[in-house]
Design a protein around this motif. Structure first.
Motif, PDB file in Angstrom:
ATOM      1  N   ALA A  61       0.945 -36.261  44.524  1.00 48.66           N
ATOM      2  CA  ALA A  61       1.510 -36.073  45.852  1.00 48.66           C
ATOM      3  C   ALA A  61       1.265 -37.319  46.699  1.00 48.66           C
ATOM      4  CB  ALA A  61       0.902 -34.838  46.509  1.00 48.66           C
ATOM      5  N   VAL A  72      11.743 -37.683  33.331  1.00 50.29           N
ATOM      6  CA  VAL A  72      11.959 -36.940  34.563  1.00 50.29           C
ATOM      7  C   VAL A  72      11.640 -37.813  35.774  1.00 50.29           C
ATOM      8  CG1 VAL A  72      11.427 -34.753  33.481  1.00 50.29           C
ATOM      9  CG2 VAL A  72       9.614 -36.010  34.610  1.00 50.29           C
ATOM     10  N   GLU A  85       8.719 -30.958  32.006  1.00 42.61           N
ATOM     11  CA  GLU A  85       8.464 -32.295  31.480  1.00 42.61           C
ATOM     12  C   GLU A  85       8.195 -32.294  29.994  1.00 42.61           C
ATOM     13  OE1 GLU A  85       6.217 -36.076  30.624  1.00 42.61           O
ATOM     14  OE2 GLU A  85       5.445 -34.052  30.443  1.00 42.61           O
ATOM     15  N   GLY A 141       2.875 -27.054  39.677  1.00 38.36           N
ATOM     16  CA  GLY A 141       2.271 -27.755  38.551  1.00 38.36           C
ATOM     17  C   GLY A 141       2.715 -27.155  37.230  1.00 38.36           C
ATOM     18  N   GLN A 142       2.626 -25.850  37.150  1.00 37.39           N
ATOM     19  CA  GLN A 142       3.032 -25.160  35.926  1.00 37.39           C
ATOM     20  C   GLN A 142       4.503 -25.393  35.636  1.00 37.39           C
ATOM     21  OE1 GLN A 142       1.198 -23.573  33.777  1.00 37.39           O
ATOM     22  NE2 GLN A 142      -0.699 -23.785  34.934  1.00 37.39           N
ATOM     23  N   ILE A 161      10.755 -37.229  39.536  1.00 33.93           N
ATOM     24  CA  ILE A 161      10.335 -36.107  40.351  1.00 33.93           C
ATOM     25  C   ILE A 161      10.280 -36.480  41.821  1.00 33.93           C
ATOM     26  CG2 ILE A 161       8.516 -34.421  40.738  1.00 33.93           C
ATOM     27  CD1 ILE A 161       7.727 -34.627  37.875  1.00 33.93           C
ATOM     28  N   VAL A 182       9.551 -42.302  41.384  1.00 33.61           N
ATOM     29  CA  VAL A 182       8.489 -42.243  40.390  1.00 33.61           C
ATOM     30  C   VAL A 182       8.989 -41.549  39.129  1.00 33.61           C
ATOM     31  CG1 VAL A 182       6.709 -42.178  42.139  1.00 33.61           C
ATOM     32  CG2 VAL A 182       7.588 -40.051  41.255  1.00 33.61           C
ATOM     33  N   GLY A 229      -2.338 -32.841  40.899  1.00 33.81           N
ATOM     34  CA  GLY A 229      -1.342 -32.507  41.909  1.00 33.81           C
ATOM     35  C   GLY A 229      -1.563 -33.334  43.164  1.00 33.81           C
ATOM     36  N   GLN A 230      -2.769 -33.366  43.628  1.00 39.81           N
ATOM     37  CA  GLN A 230      -3.110 -34.139  44.820  1.00 39.81           C
ATOM     38  C   GLN A 230      -2.817 -35.614  44.609  1.00 39.81           C
ATOM     39  OE1 GLN A 230      -4.021 -33.051  47.732  1.00 39.81           O
ATOM     40  NE2 GLN A 230      -4.144 -30.915  47.137  1.00 39.81           N
ATOM     41  N   LEU A 232       4.247 -31.395  45.091  1.00 42.93           N
ATOM     42  CA  LEU A 232       3.746 -31.890  43.816  1.00 42.93           C
ATOM     43  C   LEU A 232       2.423 -31.223  43.481  1.00 42.93           C
ATOM     44  CD1 LEU A 232       5.774 -33.597  42.765  1.00 42.93           C
ATOM     45  CD2 LEU A 232       4.713 -35.596  43.771  1.00 42.93           C
ATOM     46  N   HIS A 233       1.699 -30.836  44.498  1.00 39.70           N
ATOM     47  CA  HIS A 233       0.433 -30.162  44.233  1.00 39.70           C
ATOM     48  C   HIS A 233       0.691 -28.658  44.270  1.00 39.70           C
ATOM     49  CE1 HIS A 233       0.586 -30.659  48.670  1.00 39.70           C
ATOM     50  NE2 HIS A 233       0.247 -29.388  48.622  1.00 39.70           N
ATOM     51  N   LEU A 289       0.306 -32.395  34.357  1.00 36.00           N
ATOM     52  CA  LEU A 289       1.141 -32.207  35.535  1.00 36.00           C
ATOM     53  C   LEU A 289       0.606 -31.059  36.385  1.00 36.00           C
ATOM     54  CD1 LEU A 289       3.079 -34.310  35.531  1.00 36.00           C
ATOM     55  CD2 LEU A 289       4.696 -32.875  34.306  1.00 36.00           C
ATOM     56  N   HIS A 290      -0.057 -30.134  35.750  1.00 39.59           N
ATOM     57  CA  HIS A 290      -0.621 -29.047  36.520  1.00 39.59           C
ATOM     58  C   HIS A 290      -2.076 -29.390  36.835  1.00 39.59           C
ATOM     59  CE1 HIS A 290      -1.375 -27.944  32.256  1.00 39.59           C
ATOM     60  NE2 HIS A 290      -2.583 -27.732  32.732  1.00 39.59           N
ATOM     61  N   MET A 314       6.511 -27.891  36.633  1.00 38.54           N
ATOM     62  CA  MET A 314       6.803 -29.257  36.204  1.00 38.54           C
ATOM     63  C   MET A 314       6.309 -29.508  34.796  1.00 38.54           C
ATOM     64  SD  MET A 314       6.061 -31.552  39.579  1.00 38.54           S
ATOM     65  CE  MET A 314       4.384 -30.958  39.783  1.00 38.54           C
ATOM     66  N   ALA A 315       5.146 -28.974  34.504  1.00 39.20           N
ATOM     67  CA  ALA A 315       4.586 -29.174  33.169  1.00 39.20           C
ATOM     68  C   ALA A 315       5.546 -28.623  32.119  1.00 39.20           C
ATOM     69  CB  ALA A 315       3.224 -28.499  33.073  1.00 39.20           C
ATOM     70  N   ARG A 328      10.513 -34.434  27.662  1.00 42.65           N
ATOM     71  CA  ARG A 328       9.869 -35.606  27.091  1.00 42.65           C
ATOM     72  C   ARG A 328       9.962 -35.593  25.572  1.00 42.65           C
ATOM     73  NH1 ARG A 328       4.925 -38.353  27.375  1.00 42.65           N
ATOM     74  NH2 ARG A 328       4.953 -39.818  25.653  1.00 42.65           N
TER      75      ARG A 328
END
Lengths: 333, 333
Positions: free
Chosen positions: A79, B92, B82, B75-76, B94, A92, A75-76, B69-70, A69-70, B78-79, B86
């Motif tokens: 997105a 999740v 999740e 990123g950190q 998002i 999603v 990320g791109q 999201l990016h 996820l990171h 969400m990680a 999970r």
DNA sequence: TTGTAGGCGTTATCAA
DNA sequence: TTGATAACGCCTACAA
């Protein structure tokens, strides 16, 4: 929470009619529609998407499996997928595979059990055979950044071989002939393809591929430092270093400076992916652009077209990498 | 796909019994349970989670709203969320808010209509009043990286004021007294708090806060370059630059070098967040650690505890930032 | 154009 | 310990 039933009562119509206006079925008179709309507003009615899903067998959700996820790359990608899907009212469900076979399979199972309408996978550890099998199942499956033999229509992929070729060719064009290469994990298809491109460019210029100037990294910063360290320890001469992705290139740059290198004078470095941060290394990283955001939206469009039957979706399955010239690669002095 | 009904027929028991074994209800004899399990295996049965949700009114999904999201920060976060969720079998959903009020509200609506069991929000543009109101609704709401007055139990937050203080204090401790500050967008609570901390540290050392050494950036790389450019144009003297996040610090570093600075000799720079990339800038970025990954897992635990009634979840609502010393901040010469 | 009624795959409440 | 049976909230032929 109000239900369709209460709306129908308040509006003085049947359940079916309310359902029709919810689903924008045109076979409702304007007058009736307005009555229903008013009733919905008055009750603050919101359709229960779960009940809709159960009845219609469409969940309006698409599952996404990414390695992490990171990280700038994923990320791109996410997105791109999310914005396109969200605009279409789909949601999603995102989960991770961590580039490990078990976890990837696990994640896929998870997504399937969640009744997604389709799943978009960025899997790296799982075999082609497994994927081909998976595609025979009932769940529509699409692949990001991976070309699975015979499933071209399901793939959105980058020509990694060409990218690898481009990188090495650019390095050679700057007069370098002793070139070190830090690859990505070779169980990953894109890492393998990039290496293949590298070898092709080398061969084209009659530069032999040397095992002693090859190192298999992990696609992370540590791969770059470990690789460079390995080459330095081996006392090999080389004037340029190619890293199979930008994270490793960053690691290599940082480590090179720790070892007293003056960059790019003492060593030219090129990366791959063109992550956002690539323009903030010092020197600014010359790299290969990987249009992963665009590929994400394309994967979403593919799903929109095939699963949700949206029209006017023109799909490009294959993308081409391009060279991004910055400061980290210069002429061999 | 096999249904519970087919399983019950094959096992020779009732629907209710099958449902009991699915839900690990202990009031089933071992013998019966085994029969059912065998039947499920034979049919490759998988519970339909949508039907389960409709009947039980629990969707086993939690909605997440992040700005983007990016980006290394989200990123950190969400990680963290999740992985924790999970592991508990929850999924999740998002979506994004892009730090714009309308889009944030829209995203929240979206999540609510998706029947999540709870939502975790990282919102920046929306007002406290709106959030307090939102909390009165039926959907359980939690906040990441934001402290909403009176809703402390719903928040997982960082002491940004302290972080801002720490950064400035460290700079002052190195002998700097002319200090430029590039803030984040002031409609964002964390940006405001960091600035407040900065001012407190300044005051504590009897250094006046100067408007001419203040610039409001956008929390992106461009904010760093724009801010630095602004200060340079204004011909102010300053020996240190504080950036309210690492992205702006990266931008400032890159831009400083373009303007001919030798870092950190000519200018000390400190960031905030300690994103992964912070150790790959040159010079390596001294910054304030923001344990956002940990905070993400904590938000997930909060949901697990409050909504899914899991035991043994000890919750920390408030986190403290710490100084990470690297190379970009040095003694004033 | 509108309404009736059956079904989607589970869970949950009673009885037995 | 097990089994009927009614929800859950909506969609969708089919009928009117």
């Amino acid at each position: 929470m109000a239900t369709i039933y209460e709306v129908s009562k308040l509006a003085g119509v049947s359940l079916a009619t309310v359902s029709r206006v919810i689903n924008k079925n045109p076979r409702v008179s304007d007058k009736t529609r307005q009555k229903v709309l008013d009733a919905m507003a008055e009750l603050g009615y919101r359709p229960n998407s779960i009940a809709q899903s159960l009845a219609s067998n469409i969940s309006n959700s698409v599952g996404i499996l990414v390695s992490e996820l990171h990280g700038p790359f994923f990320g791109q990608m996410m997105a791109g997928i999310e914005s396109e899907l969200r605009a279409a009212g789909k949601h999603v469900i995102i989960t991770t595979g961590h580039s490990e076979e078990d976890k990837e399979k696990d994640g896929i199972e998870f997504l399937i059990s969640r009744n997604c309408d389709a799943i978009i996978l960025h899997v790296e550890a799982v075999s082609d055979a497994y994927l081909i099998d998976l595609c025979k199942g009932k769940m529509p499956v699409y692949f990001m950044s991976r070309l699975v033999e015979g499933l071209n229509d399901h793939c959105i992929s980058l020509d990694n071989e060409l990218g690898g070729y481009l990188a090495t060719q650019s390095v050679i064009a700057q007069g370098h002939s002793t070139i070190a290469y830090i690859a990505g994990p070779q169980f990953k298809a894109d890492a393998k393809d990039r290496l293949a491109g590298h070898k092709r460019a080398l061969a084209e210029s009659n530069i032999p591929f040397s095992d002693t100037l090859y190192f298999e990294g992990d696609f992370k910063e540590t791969g770059g430092s470990d690789g460079l360290n390995h080459f330095l320890e081996s006392k090999q001469e080389f004037s340029a270093l190619i890293c199979a992705n930008d994270e490793m290139a960053s690691g290599a740059i940082t480590y090179a400076r720790e070892r007293g290198f003056s960059l790019p004078k003492d060593l030219s470095i090129i990366g791959f992916d063109n992550i956002i941060f690539a323009r903030h290394t010092y020197p600014k990283l010359t790299t290969i652009d990987n249009p992963v955001n665009l590929m994400g939206t394309m994967a979403a469009k593919l799903v929109l077209k095939n699963i949700y039957k949206q029209k006017n979706m023109s799909i490009t399955h294959s993308f081409e990498p391009t060279l991004i010239t910055r400061d980290s690669l210069i002429c061999k002095s």
